[in-house]
Design an enzyme around this catalytic site. Structure first.
Site, short mmCIF file in Angstrom:
data_model
loop_
_atom_site.label_atom_id
_atom_site.label_comp_id
_atom_site.label_asym_id
_atom_site.label_seq_id
_atom_site.Cartn_x
_atom_site.Cartn_y
_atom_site.Cartn_z
N ARG A 107 22.73 18.11 -54.78
CA ARG A 107 22.56 16.95 -55.66
C ARG A 107 22.09 15.78 -54.82
NH1 ARG A 107 26.54 14.26 -60.12
NH2 ARG A 107 25.68 16.01 -61.27
N HIS A 167 17.86 18.22 -64.18
CA HIS A 167 19.28 18.64 -64.19
C HIS A 167 19.37 19.97 -64.95
CE1 HIS A 167 23.42 18.32 -63.55
NE2 HIS A 167 23.74 17.25 -64.25
N GLN A 179 22.75 21.49 -66.21
CA GLN A 179 23.30 20.81 -67.38
C GLN A 179 22.62 21.32 -68.65
OE1 GLN A 179 25.86 18.30 -67.57
NE2 GLN A 179 25.66 18.89 -69.71
N ASP A 215 22.59 9.92 -72.93
CA ASP A 215 23.13 9.87 -71.56
C ASP A 215 23.26 8.40 -71.19
OD1 ASP A 215 23.99 10.60 -69.04
OD2 ASP A 215 22.02 11.25 -68.31
N CYS A 253 26.12 14.60 -71.69
CA CYS A 253 26.41 15.40 -70.48
C CYS A 253 27.59 14.83 -69.70
CB CYS A 253 25.17 15.51 -69.60
SG CYS A 253 24.57 13.94 -68.99
N ARG A 295 29.70 23.95 -68.52
CA ARG A 295 29.13 23.84 -67.18
C ARG A 295 29.69 24.95 -66.28
NH1 ARG A 295 26.81 19.30 -65.14
NH2 ARG A 295 26.26 20.78 -63.52
N1 CP Z 1 27.01 15.88 -66.20
C1 CP Z 1 27.19 15.89 -64.87
O1 CP Z 1 26.30 16.32 -64.09
O2 CP Z 1 28.39 15.42 -64.49
P1 CP Z 1 28.83 15.04 -63.00
O3 CP Z 1 27.99 13.84 -62.58
O4 CP Z 1 30.29 14.71 -63.12
O5 CP Z 1 28.57 16.21 -62.10
#
Ligand code: CP
Length: 335
Positions: A108, A135, A138, A232, A274, A319
């Site tokens: 990430r 992403h 997700q 989001d 998300c 997830r």
């Molecule tokens: N939705 C998501 O990626 O959550 P986090 O940032 O908590 O990993």
């Protein structure tokens, strides 16, 4: 039909066919059922995976860790500080080191180029835990969740994503929907639409898959007839917080509230996010937006977030199951 995804990286859904995406969703559903019924078998014993987080996370980190533990793999977490990555060691060198020690690498960070470089040099699968562009994990969870909450095939599902539509979630949902031939509407100010190149890419895909793609500033056109409304946060990780005032001014018309849900004309429409969400003033950031801008919630408000229409925690749970399916499919030869 089984697909051979062994050793394949997941950097973007562009690299996966519709059949491979459906296969991963089927495997996710099967792993979810097996876990619930106490019949899960471990296929990742003896594997070690490393999680690189240049930015914070709750869901992505925990879904990887729990998926790995439940499948018998070991995990190393590297956080935003505490390693040499990017400061005195290049991403290419990091990839070559970690690829000698681990069976797979989650990443990430801001840059899609970084994750592409990791995948080029690591020699093991690399999974995208979110960049500014994409992403994909997700989106797999979102697709599984929509599948669970409708009796329609996904190709007949209509859904909207409202707000900051050109950032990673809007772009990734657009890709997923275009691949699977869905009806997707992006609703937000033109200034936030995805770039023309990305739109051309998905419109070309739509010609093959039958996807219906709408990008509009008109809220009603975006949501009318939709089965699901997604949104989001309006200001993502890594973006300058001084932009909050401008974002609120531009995106408030796209807030998911009772009015936006009613405009769907569908009493069974579901709300998706998300997470994390700013739905009230109960967090540090929520309190700041309340004090500075008088907002009690931002991209969504509690009247929707806490309503029966909200399926955000099913989405969060998924997830785990979708990440597990990706780990098993890419790290073990049989699923
Ligand atoms: N939705 C998501 O990626 O959550 P986090 O940032 O908590 O990993």
């Amino acid at each position: 039909m089984p697909f051979n995804l062994f050793n394949k990286s997941l950097l973007t859904l562009k690299d996966f066919s519709a059949e491979e995406i459906h296969y991963l969703l089927d495997q996710s559903a099967e792993l979810k059922a097996a876990r619930a019924e106490g019949r899960e078998t471990q296929r990742l014993r003896g594997k070690n995976i490393v999680l690189i987080f240049e930015r914070d996370s709750t869901r992505t980190r925990t879904s990887f860790e729990v998926a790995a533990f439940e499948q018998g793999a070991q995990v190393t977490y590297i956080g935003p500080s505490g390693s040499h990555i990017g400061y005195k060691e290049t991403i290419q060198d990091t990839a070559r080191v970690l690829g000698r020690m681990y069976s797979g690498i989650e990443y990430r960070g801001a840059s899609q180029q970084n994750i592409e470089a990791l995948a080029r040099y690591a020699g093991v699968p690399v999974w995208n835990g979110m960049t500014d562009e994409e992403h994909p994990l997700q989106v797999l969870a979102d697709l599984l969740t929509m599948r669970e909450h409708t009796s329609k095939p996904l190709s007949e599902v209509a859904f909207a994503f409202l707000g900051h539509v050109g950032f990673n979630m809007g772009r990734s949902l657009l890709l997923g929907a275009a691949k699977l031939g869905m009806d997707i509407r992006l609703g937000g100010p033109k200034a936030y639409w995805p770039d023309e190149r990305s739109l051309d890419y998905v419109r070309t895909l739509a010609l093959e898959t039958g996807a219906r793609i709408t990008v509009t500033e008109d809220l009603e056109s975006a949501v009318k007839g939709c089965d699901f409304i997604h949104t989001d946060v309006w200001l993502s990780m890594g973006e300058d917080t001084s932009q909050w005032g401008e974002r609120i001014q531009q995106l408030l018309p796209y807030q998911v509230n009772s009015h936006a849900m009613a405009l769907t004309g569908n009493p069974d429409a579901k709300f998706m996010h998300c997470l994390p969400a700013i739905a009230n003033k109960e967090t540090v950031l929520g309190q700041k937006l309340y004090k500075e801008y008088g907002l009690d919630g931002a991209e969504v408000v509690d009247e929707v977030f806490e309503s029966k229409a909200s399926i955000v925690f099913d989405q969060a749970e998924n997830r785990l199951h979708t990440t597990k399916a990706v780990l098993v499919a890419t790290l073990s030869k049989c699923l």
